[in-house]
Motif scaffolding. Structure first.
Motif, mmCIF file in Angstrom:
data_model
loop_
_atom_site.group_PDB
_atom_site.id
_atom_site.type_symbol
_atom_site.label_atom_id
_atom_site.label_comp_id
_atom_site.label_asym_id
_atom_site.label_seq_id
_atom_site.Cartn_x
_atom_site.Cartn_y
_atom_site.Cartn_z
ATOM 1 N N GLN A 14 0.876 -1.166 0.000
ATOM 2 C CA GLN A 14 0.000 0.000 0.000
ATOM 3 C C GLN A 14 0.915 1.219 0.000
ATOM 4 O O GLN A 14 1.746 1.380 0.881
ATOM 5 C CB GLN A 14 -0.883 0.008 1.238
ATOM 6 C CG GLN A 14 -1.800 1.200 1.297
ATOM 7 C CD GLN A 14 -2.714 1.158 2.509
ATOM 8 O OE1 GLN A 14 -3.338 0.147 2.783
ATOM 9 N NE2 GLN A 14 -2.758 2.260 3.238
ATOM 10 N N SER A 16 -0.196 4.639 -0.410
ATOM 11 C CA SER A 16 -0.783 5.778 0.308
ATOM 12 C C SER A 16 -2.269 5.519 0.545
ATOM 13 O O SER A 16 -2.836 4.570 0.003
ATOM 14 C CB SER A 16 -0.599 7.068 -0.485
ATOM 15 O OG SER A 16 -1.286 6.997 -1.719
ATOM 16 N N GLU A 17 -2.874 6.396 1.364
ATOM 17 C CA GLU A 17 -4.309 6.317 1.631
ATOM 18 C C GLU A 17 -4.891 7.719 1.626
ATOM 19 O O GLU A 17 -4.318 8.633 2.215
ATOM 20 C CB GLU A 17 -4.569 5.646 2.979
ATOM 21 C CG GLU A 17 -6.043 5.445 3.270
ATOM 22 C CD GLU A 17 -6.310 4.619 4.515
ATOM 23 O OE1 GLU A 17 -7.486 4.606 4.936
ATOM 24 O OE2 GLU A 17 -5.380 4.012 5.050
ATOM 25 N N SER A 18 -6.034 7.888 0.951
ATOM 26 C CA SER A 18 -6.689 9.191 0.890
ATOM 27 C C SER A 18 -7.579 9.383 2.119
ATOM 28 O O SER A 18 -7.855 8.439 2.860
ATOM 29 C CB SER A 18 -7.543 9.297 -0.381
ATOM 30 O OG SER A 18 -8.715 8.509 -0.251
ATOM 31 N N GLY A 21 -10.448 7.035 2.402
ATOM 32 C CA GLY A 21 -10.177 5.618 2.626
ATOM 33 C C GLY A 21 -9.703 4.840 1.413
ATOM 34 O O GLY A 21 -9.408 3.658 1.518
ATOM 35 N N TRP A 22 -9.650 5.481 0.252
ATOM 36 C CA TRP A 22 -9.122 4.797 -0.933
ATOM 37 C C TRP A 22 -7.610 4.648 -0.769
ATOM 38 O O TRP A 22 -6.942 5.539 -0.235
ATOM 39 C CB TRP A 22 -9.434 5.602 -2.192
ATOM 40 C CG TRP A 22 -10.858 5.436 -2.657
ATOM 41 C CD1 TRP A 22 -11.978 5.681 -1.930
ATOM 42 C CD2 TRP A 22 -11.288 4.995 -3.940
ATOM 43 N NE1 TRP A 22 -13.091 5.426 -2.684
ATOM 44 C CE2 TRP A 22 -12.700 5.000 -3.932
ATOM 45 C CE3 TRP A 22 -10.630 4.602 -5.086
ATOM 46 C CZ2 TRP A 22 -13.455 4.620 -5.027
ATOM 47 C CZ3 TRP A 22 -11.387 4.234 -6.189
ATOM 48 C CH2 TRP A 22 -12.779 4.235 -6.156
ATOM 49 N N THR A 23 -7.075 3.525 -1.231
ATOM 50 C CA THR A 23 -5.647 3.278 -1.105
ATOM 51 C C THR A 23 -5.006 3.098 -2.469
ATOM 52 O O THR A 23 -5.592 2.496 -3.370
ATOM 53 C CB THR A 23 -5.380 2.015 -0.254
ATOM 54 O OG1 THR A 23 -6.111 0.910 -0.808
ATOM 55 C CG2 THR A 23 -5.788 2.220 1.184
ATOM 56 N N LYS A 24 -3.814 3.667 -2.613
ATOM 57 C CA LYS A 24 -3.011 3.435 -3.809
ATOM 58 C C LYS A 24 -2.165 2.219 -3.510
ATOM 59 O O LYS A 24 -1.437 2.184 -2.516
ATOM 60 C CB LYS A 24 -2.143 4.649 -4.127
ATOM 61 C CG LYS A 24 -1.504 4.579 -5.498
ATOM 62 C CD LYS A 24 -0.841 5.891 -5.854
ATOM 63 C CE LYS A 24 -1.912 6.950 -6.021
ATOM 64 N NZ LYS A 24 -1.346 8.281 -6.285
ATOM 65 N N GLU A 25 -2.283 1.186 -4.363
ATOM 66 C CA GLU A 25 -1.646 -0.103 -4.078
ATOM 67 C C GLU A 25 -0.883 -0.652 -5.275
ATOM 68 O O GLU A 25 -1.270 -0.429 -6.420
ATOM 69 C CB GLU A 25 -2.718 -1.139 -3.708
ATOM 70 C CG GLU A 25 -3.565 -0.774 -2.525
ATOM 71 C CD GLU A 25 -4.659 -1.792 -2.256
ATOM 72 O OE1 GLU A 25 -4.614 -2.908 -2.811
ATOM 73 O OE2 GLU A 25 -5.578 -1.471 -1.471
ATOM 74 N N GLU A 42 -5.499 3.163 -7.563
ATOM 75 C CA GLU A 42 -6.267 3.413 -6.351
ATOM 76 C C GLU A 42 -7.448 2.449 -6.285
ATOM 77 O O GLU A 42 -8.059 2.135 -7.309
ATOM 78 C CB GLU A 42 -6.777 4.856 -6.317
ATOM 79 C CG GLU A 42 -5.688 5.858 -6.042
ATOM 80 C CD GLU A 42 -6.247 7.243 -5.797
ATOM 81 O OE1 GLU A 42 -5.670 7.935 -4.946
ATOM 82 O OE2 GLU A 42 -7.231 7.616 -6.446
ATOM 83 N N SER A 44 -11.006 1.333 -3.791
ATOM 84 C CA SER A 44 -11.923 1.621 -2.691
ATOM 85 C C SER A 44 -11.609 0.633 -1.557
ATOM 86 O O SER A 44 -10.974 -0.395 -1.785
ATOM 87 C CB SER A 44 -13.372 1.462 -3.148
ATOM 88 O OG SER A 44 -13.645 0.121 -3.500
ATOM 89 N N PRO A 45 -12.070 0.935 -0.343
ATOM 90 C CA PRO A 45 -11.756 0.057 0.792
ATOM 91 C C PRO A 45 -12.167 -1.407 0.595
ATOM 92 O O PRO A 45 -11.491 -2.309 1.076
ATOM 93 C CB PRO A 45 -12.525 0.693 1.953
ATOM 94 C CG PRO A 45 -12.612 2.137 1.588
ATOM 95 C CD PRO A 45 -12.764 2.159 0.089
#
Length: 73
Positions: A14, A16-18, A21-25, A42, A44-45
């Motif tokens: 992971q 980053s996280e916005s 709650g969205w994460t760049k993975e 990115e 969604s959770p």
């Protein structure tokens, strides 16, 4: 819009996280039952929705790593 299938084969990192709650993975993903590729985007959770991203073969990821290693960050 054409339907497509995906399977996250391996969750690698992971980035980053916005605030929403969205994460760049970085993940290893099989798209439409094809061989898995490295994918940065990115999510969604619940991993049901995704943003735009890039998909790289192993060779492309290695090449990108070499470029990044040369940068003075």
């Amino acid at each position: 819009m054409a339907e497509f299938k995906y399977e996250i084969v391996e969750e690698i990192a992971q980035v980053s996280e916005s605030a929403k709650g969205w994460t760049k993975e970085l993940n290893l993903i099989s798209w439409n039952d094809r061989s898995p590729k490295y994918d940065l985007r990115e999510w969604s959770p619940d991993h049901e929705k995704m943003g735009k991203g890039i998909t790289l073969s192993k060779e492309e990821l290695i090449s990108l790593r070499e470029v990044l290693n040369k940068l003075d960050l």
